[in-house]
Structure formats: C-alpha cells, structure tokens
Design an enzyme around this catalytic site. Structure first.
Site, mmCIF file in Angstrom:
data_model
loop_
_atom_site.group_PDB
_atom_site.id
_atom_site.type_symbol
_atom_site.label_atom_id
_atom_site.label_comp_id
_atom_site.label_asym_id
_atom_site.label_seq_id
_atom_site.Cartn_x
_atom_site.Cartn_y
_atom_site.Cartn_z
ATOM 1 N N SER A 19 0.384 11.098 13.818
ATOM 2 C CA SER A 19 1.718 10.877 13.257
ATOM 3 C C SER A 19 2.762 11.652 14.058
ATOM 4 O O SER A 19 2.934 11.403 15.251
ATOM 5 C CB SER A 19 1.717 11.250 11.781
ATOM 6 O OG SER A 19 2.860 10.769 11.121
ATOM 7 N N ASP A 21 -2.552 1.114 7.889
ATOM 8 C CA ASP A 21 -1.508 2.128 8.043
ATOM 9 C C ASP A 21 -0.154 1.516 7.691
ATOM 10 O O ASP A 21 0.329 0.612 8.378
ATOM 11 C CB ASP A 21 -1.485 2.653 9.478
ATOM 12 C CG ASP A 21 -0.652 3.913 9.633
ATOM 13 O OD1 ASP A 21 0.281 4.116 8.842
ATOM 14 O OD2 ASP A 21 -0.939 4.691 10.560
ATOM 15 N N HIS A 35 -3.044 5.860 6.988
ATOM 16 C CA HIS A 35 -2.360 6.756 7.924
ATOM 17 C C HIS A 35 -3.054 8.117 7.892
ATOM 18 O O HIS A 35 -2.803 8.932 6.995
ATOM 19 C CB HIS A 35 -0.894 6.891 7.509
ATOM 20 C CG HIS A 35 -0.053 7.646 8.479
ATOM 21 N ND1 HIS A 35 0.283 7.154 9.721
ATOM 22 C CD2 HIS A 35 0.531 8.884 8.397
ATOM 23 C CE1 HIS A 35 1.039 8.017 10.351
ATOM 24 N NE2 HIS A 35 1.188 9.088 9.575
#
Length: 350
Positions: free
Chosen positions: A35, A123, A158
């Site tokens: 991320s 995600d 995610h």
C-alpha cells in the site's frame, strides 16, 4: 490547550540501540512494501535506482502520482492514484524529467532491477487496474519480462499475504495480513518476493538464529522526516559474524506500524520474511512511520481557532507530500534520505 500541544510534540525517550555496522553488500540492496509502503518502495527504488537491485510492490502505485494530484486535495489523490489508474506514460515522463535534472538516479538503472508486483483480485483499496499501470511503467522502463513478475490471480483483499499469520484471503484484515492458497498450498509472499529478487538457495529456517530488535531511527533523521522514533531490524547470526550479507527493506502499509497496531510484532516478526532471510544471509530492515497528531477544526463562533492540519492520521509512508510539500519523491526527500542512511549504516564496515 498549550499543555495539550506540548504533549503532542514531546518525543518520548527511546532506549533502542543503534543499527550495527555489518559490512553489508552495497550491490545487493532491495525493497518491498504494501500500500503506502508499496508506493514508497517504488519511490525509493526509482530515486536511488543505482543502489537498488530489486523491488517488490504489493498493492502500491505509480511514481509521482501523489505529487501530481496533491494540490487538488486528498480526494483527488485517492481517486486518481488508488481508485483508478493514472497514466504510466505520464509517470515515466516525470521520472525521465527528474533524471535529466539529476534529482534522481539515471533511469537506465531501473531496467536492471528485478521487479515483483502483486494485486489481489479482491482489493478494493488499491484497485487491480492501478497495479496493471505499475506493470506498464516497468515495461516502459525496459525491465526484461524475465525479471518482471506480475501476480494478480489470488482472491486477496488489500493486504500482505503470509503463509504463517493472517485472516481469510478475501476478507478485510484489521492488520492487513491474510493467508491465501495457490494450487492447494499456502502462498508465501515474503518467499515469492525474496526468491524473485535474489534467487534463494536455501529453505527457510525452522528456528531463527537471532531475534528482531528495535533501533533508534532518530539517529538517521527520522524526526525531520515525520517518521517514528523507533524502527526494527532482523540480523541473522551469520550476518553478525561475517560481512557481505544482502539488505532488504520492508515498508509497512498504513496503520501497520508497531505503534499503530498497539505494539504488535506481526509485520517485523511474524510475516515470514525473517525465516527466509535467516538461512540466505539477508539483513531485514523494518523502518517505521507512526500516526501523526491530528488537529480538527474548532468553529470560530465557539471561540476556537480554525485549524485544518491532519498530516498523517493513518501512519502511512509519504507518497503525496505530507512530510514536505515538494521533493518528497526525490533523492533528497526526507523519508527516502532517512531510510538510505539506515541502509548506509548497515553497509559500513564493522
């Protein structure tokens, strides 16, 4: 109110040690991250491409995207860098321009890097199309297809994907770590990243030869860089005894620092990197960024001051300019420079 502000600014005393000088191999430095850490891994490996030989990007995004949209506000950054893909061509033009200005390394270095890219099909934070644009970026950089691995078939949310800890593959994880299977076996993302970059020769350690430890990041400029006071590292016993080990930097995602997770060691101790590093002579560096203090608006009609500062409430790495308005993505970027100093310390001869 004054006492409250002083409490926010006061840095607690840190008893963590200094990083050791270990004579690490300067030609074998690599990075990875999730991320905001994925964005940071791209930034660091592009800015210092002459010093980075491999990069792993898990649900990250394009170089310079945050800088491109930051002046339009946070919503514009999310919309154009995470909810949908920015242009890989525009990103590449920014990189070549910065290289011409000599504020990042020559772009020709990127072509020799080994690159691992991952996007979970479930995600919803950084959509898979964004990671496809990162693949396109590295294609424009002329990374050979044999050196560019793109994984997008797993139904992961995610998160980092661990073979040892985490929630169900497709579910949102409170610590952003999940477990998935591939061909009936647990998918070991730390192994996948390190093996693609280095070509691991030995199996993971059944038991570790050392323990992760805390170190004082303030020695490396973390305060000015809006980073945490304390970082973490793992040094295999063999790397303490003999120079020449490789270095891999792991950039955590938002709300994944030790402080943000309430003291949890899930990222620096449990994720799975350490077991593979232990037997393959790899030093692991886990730098940290904590949540910043947040000041909310106090309406003037209530006798307050209209404050709007909200620098980094989720403990993310800086890929849009909260630590410095301009230059955060360049070689002299405060966070990039701080991490590079940590790596340089590990490279010093004992």
């Amino acid at each position: 109110m004054l006492l409250s502000l002083l409490a926010l600014c006061w840095a607690p005393f840190v008893t963590a040690q200094e990083l050791p000088a270990l004579g690490a191999d300067r030609t074998q430095v690599s990075v990875s991250g999730l991320s905001s850490g994925g964005f940071m891994a791209v930034q660091y490996s592009v800015a210092w491409s002459s010093e980075v030989m491999g990069v792993g990007v898990v649900a990250g995004g394009l170089y310079n995207c945050g800088a491109r949209f930051a002046l339009s506000g946070a919503q514009a950054v999310v919309a154009n860098c995470m909810d949908r893909p920015w242009s890989a061509e525009d990103s590449w033009r920014a990189v070549t321009g910065f290289a011409r200005d000599r504020v990042i390394d020559p772009v020709s270095n990127i072509a020799r890097q080994r690159v691992y890219l991952f996007s979970g099909s479930h995600d919803s934070v950084v959509v898979p199309a964004v990671m496809r644009s990162v693949f396109d970026f590295y294609t424009l950089a002329r990374v050979p297809r044999s050196a560019l691995r793109y994984v997008d078939a797993l139904p992961a949310s995610h998160a980092f994907v661990s073979a040892e800890v985490g929630g169900r593959c497709e579910d949102k994880s409170p610590v952003y770590v999940v477990q998935c299977t591939e061909n009936g076996r647990p998918y070991d993302q730390p192994h996948a990243i390190l093996d693609h970059i280095y070509g691991l020769k030995r199996e993971a350690a059944a038991s570790l030869s050392a323990r992760p430890f805390a170190f004082d990041q303030r020695r490396y400029g973390s305060g000015a860089a809006a980073m945490a006071n304390t970082g973490y590292a793992y040094v295999p016993a063999d790397c303490s005894a003999r120079p020449g080990c490789r270095v891999h930097v792991v950039f955590h995602g938002c709300v994944q620092s030790v402080n943000s997770l309430g003291g949890s060691d899930v990222i620096y101790a449990q994720l799975g990197y350490n077991r593979w590093a232990d037997t393959n002579r790899i030093i692991l560096l886990y730098p940290q960024v904590d949540r910043s203090a947040t000041w909310w608006n106090i309406p003037v009609e209530q006798g307050g001051i209209p404050l709007t500062w909200q620098a980094n409430p989720f403990g993310c790495w800086d890929w849009w300019g909260y630590s410095q308005t301009f230059g955060f993505q360049l070689r002299h970027g405060l966070q990039i420079d701080s991490v590079r100093r940590m790596v340089a310390r590990l490279e010093q001869q004992p």
